[in-house]
Design a protein around this motif. Structure first.
Motif, short mmCIF file in Angstrom:
data_model
loop_
_atom_site.label_atom_id
_atom_site.label_comp_id
_atom_site.label_asym_id
_atom_site.label_seq_id
_atom_site.Cartn_x
_atom_site.Cartn_y
_atom_site.Cartn_z
N GLY A 222 0.78 -1.22 0.00
CA GLY A 222 0.00 0.00 0.00
C GLY A 222 0.81 1.27 0.00
O GLY A 222 0.25 2.37 0.06
N ARG A 223 2.14 1.20 -0.04
CA ARG A 223 3.03 2.36 -0.09
C ARG A 223 2.98 3.20 1.21
O ARG A 223 2.24 2.89 2.13
N ASN A 224 3.83 4.24 1.22
CA ASN A 224 3.90 5.18 2.34
C ASN A 224 4.12 4.46 3.67
O ASN A 224 3.48 4.72 4.68
N GLN A 225 5.07 3.54 3.67
CA GLN A 225 5.40 2.79 4.87
C GLN A 225 6.81 2.22 4.71
O GLN A 225 7.40 2.29 3.64
N ILE A 226 7.34 1.68 5.82
CA ILE A 226 8.66 1.06 5.79
C ILE A 226 8.52 -0.40 6.15
O ILE A 226 7.70 -0.78 7.00
N VAL A 227 9.28 -1.24 5.47
CA VAL A 227 9.31 -2.68 5.74
C VAL A 227 10.73 -3.04 6.13
O VAL A 227 11.70 -2.66 5.45
N ILE A 228 10.85 -3.77 7.26
CA ILE A 228 12.15 -4.20 7.76
C ILE A 228 12.49 -5.54 7.13
O ILE A 228 11.67 -6.46 7.13
N ASP A 229 13.69 -5.68 6.60
CA ASP A 229 14.10 -6.91 5.95
C ASP A 229 14.08 -8.08 6.91
O ASP A 229 13.58 -9.15 6.58
N ALA A 230 14.61 -7.93 8.10
CA ALA A 230 14.62 -9.00 9.10
C ALA A 230 14.86 -8.36 10.45
O ALA A 230 15.47 -7.30 10.56
N PRO A 231 14.38 -9.00 11.54
CA PRO A 231 14.64 -8.45 12.88
C PRO A 231 16.14 -8.34 13.13
O PRO A 231 16.95 -9.06 12.56
N LEU A 232 16.47 -7.48 14.03
CA LEU A 232 17.88 -7.19 14.29
C LEU A 232 18.62 -8.42 14.76
O LEU A 232 19.77 -8.67 14.36
N ASP A 233 18.02 -9.28 15.60
CA ASP A 233 18.74 -10.43 16.14
C ASP A 233 18.80 -11.60 15.18
O ASP A 233 19.36 -12.64 15.51
N GLU A 234 18.22 -11.50 13.98
CA GLU A 234 18.26 -12.58 13.03
C GLU A 234 19.22 -12.31 11.88
O GLU A 234 19.39 -13.12 10.99
#
Length: 501
Positions: free
Chosen positions: A485-497
């Motif tokens: 839906g755009r206008n957002q951020i997606v994190i590739d993977a959690p920091l601890d992974e």
């Protein structure tokens, strides 16, 4: 003949230069050493006078405190409740017993006794260490009706101070008094402790006679007199004069040695004129060689005025060429529209960020894309599209810390490296980015429905991670953001992974 004229002129100018330089240095050093020595002597005298006054004031205050102590002590003895009955009725214990019981408690005591109102000593004067002369003097001056402090000149160096305090009954009737004789050794110790080596402190009575002193000065050049406030007593501090202090002698020796060293140095310099001239020529040749190869040029500083025009021109040309090279290098690393670093600059800085990640620092890579940017260009024109790009660039500049690195990769695609943020911190940063971007658009008067889509990944500790791999992970996350839906951020993977941080 004309060919030799410049050489003669050059030799003459250098000779005059060094002769005047030598003369000037000699005069300056001699004047400097003389002034330094004069100021040193003046400062030393002021310091010595101030130190003498300070020690004299310390001794005066010590004498006052000691006399006040014995006054307080004799007053306290005079208020002893036993004395009224003892002096009025002659009861037990006897006056001599009362005195002998208190003598061991008083330091620096010469004598202690009780007196009648007429100044007569109660008890055996010999046992109480009150000699016949003292007893006769007490009867004659009646101390209870006169001065409470009296300097008593004894025989055999047994001078002492008599302090007297009256004993009165409940009806204020004068019953007698307490006489406390204080050895002058206590005052002498005060002067000895306060005096600095080389100083003498002398306590004089109202007649100018010495009460106590810690020594004598044969030829006193400095003297301080302070009023003690005890019957005209005066404290005199004396100190011998000194024409040249140790520091002044050291300065004189150091100045002479410095002058000799400078003269030898100048003489050696005049004997090495040829070497200095060749050094100027070598410096000019090296500068021209570096200039021809495009390398940084060290500024030429000529030793002699004959080389100044040529050296100045070479320095000017070198600075102009170096500035042009730096400008070209800056343009090659900067996006001309937004003023942000371009892809080349990002590629140059990326290995450093990867090295930080390898040492355990959290480094987030965020890939940014303007939503519906192609539609904006098609609907409003490329001029408006450029303003939107500038709005995002200004937003990145406003939210960038010194440790971060924003860059424009191509078109509406931007990237930024964020240092030392966790997942929540990246999400908060993105929300601030989106809000600031909308504010920038509003400030530009652009009523456009658009936003920022972002994909984020972490740089990994492994040395096999590369820029293309990181951009690929961020690009996949960005694609998910647009697909969601755009206008957002997606994190590739959690920091601890990810193996980061």
């Amino acid at each position: 003949m004309p060919a030799h004229a410049p050489a003669r002129a050059a030799t003459a100018s250098l000779r005059r230069h060094f002769v005047w330089l030598l003369l000037g240095v000699v005069l300056m050093l001699v004047g400097g050493v003389g002034l330094s020595l004069w100021f040193s002597l003046k400062a030393e005298r002021q310091n010595r006078d101030g130190l003498l006054r300070l020690h004299a004031e310390s001794a005066r205050d010590g004498v006052k405190r000691r006399l006040d102590h014995y006054r307080s002590l004799v007053d306290k003895l005079a208020r002893d409740p036993e004395l009224e009955d003892l002096l009025r009725f002659g009861g037990s214990p006897a006056p001599q017993d009362w005195v002998q019981s208190r003598q061991p408690l008083i330091p620096d005591l010469h004598g202690l006794t009780l007196l009648t109102p007429e100044g007569e000593v109660l008890g055996d004067g010999t046992t109480l260490r009150i000699g016949p002369d003292c007893r006769a003097e007490l009867r004659s001056r009646q101390p209870l009706r006169g001065r409470r402090l009296h300097l008593q000149r004894g025989v055999g160096g047994r001078d002492h101070l008599d302090l007297v305090s009256a004993v009165r009954g409940v009806d204020n009737e004068l019953l007698g008094g307490v006489l406390l004789s204080m050895r002058l050794d206590a005052l002498k110790r005060i002067l000895e402790e306060a005096a600095h080596p080389g100083q003498t402190l002398t306590l004089l009575d109202a007649a100018g006679k010495t009460v106590v002193s810690n020594g004598e000065v044969a030829d006193a050049a400095h003297e301080v007199r302070l009023d003690v406030g005890e019957g005209g007593w005066t404290l005199v501090g004396r100190m011998p004069g000194q024409t040249l202090t140790h520091s002044g002698k050291a300065q004189l020796i150091a100045g002479g040695a410095t002058l000799l060293a400078v003269l030898l140095l100048l003489q050696a310099s005049m004997l090495h004129l040829r070497r200095a001239m060749l050094r100027d020529i070598d410096a000019t040749r090296d500068a021209l060689t570096a200039l021809a190869h495009g390398e940084p040029v060290q500024a030429i500083v000529p030793h002699y005025v004959e080389f100044a025009p040529t050296a100045g021109e070479i320095n000017l040309i070198a600075l102009q060429l170096q500035a042009q090279r730096e400008q070209l290098e800056h343009l090659s690393l900067t996006d001309p529209l937004t003023g942000l670093p371009n892809r080349r600059a990002f590629e140059t800085r990326f290995p450093q960020a990867l090295g930080f990640a390898g040492r355990g620092l959290r480094i987030a890579l965020v890939l940014l894309d303007i939503d519906y940017f192609k539609r904006i260009n098609d609907s409003f024109g490329h001029g408006v599209g450029d303003q939107v790009l500038l709005a995002l660039a200004q937003t990145l500049k406003a939210l960038t810390r010194r440790a971060d690195l924003p860059a424009r990769l191509a078109g509406d695609e931007f990237v930024i490296l964020l240092a030392d943020l966790d997942t929540a911190g990246v999400a908060l940063w993105y929300r601030r980015l989106a809000d600031h971007f909308r504010s920038e658009l509003a400030a530009l008067g652009l009523d456009i429905q658009t936003g920022i889509s972002a994909g984020q990944t972490w740089l990994r500790r492994t040395s096999r991670d590369t820029m293309n791999d990181a951009l690929g992970r961020a690009d996949r996350a960005l694609y998910q953001a647009k697909a969601s839906g755009r206008n957002q951020i997606v994190i590739d993977a959690p920091l601890d992974e990810t193996g980061a941080g």
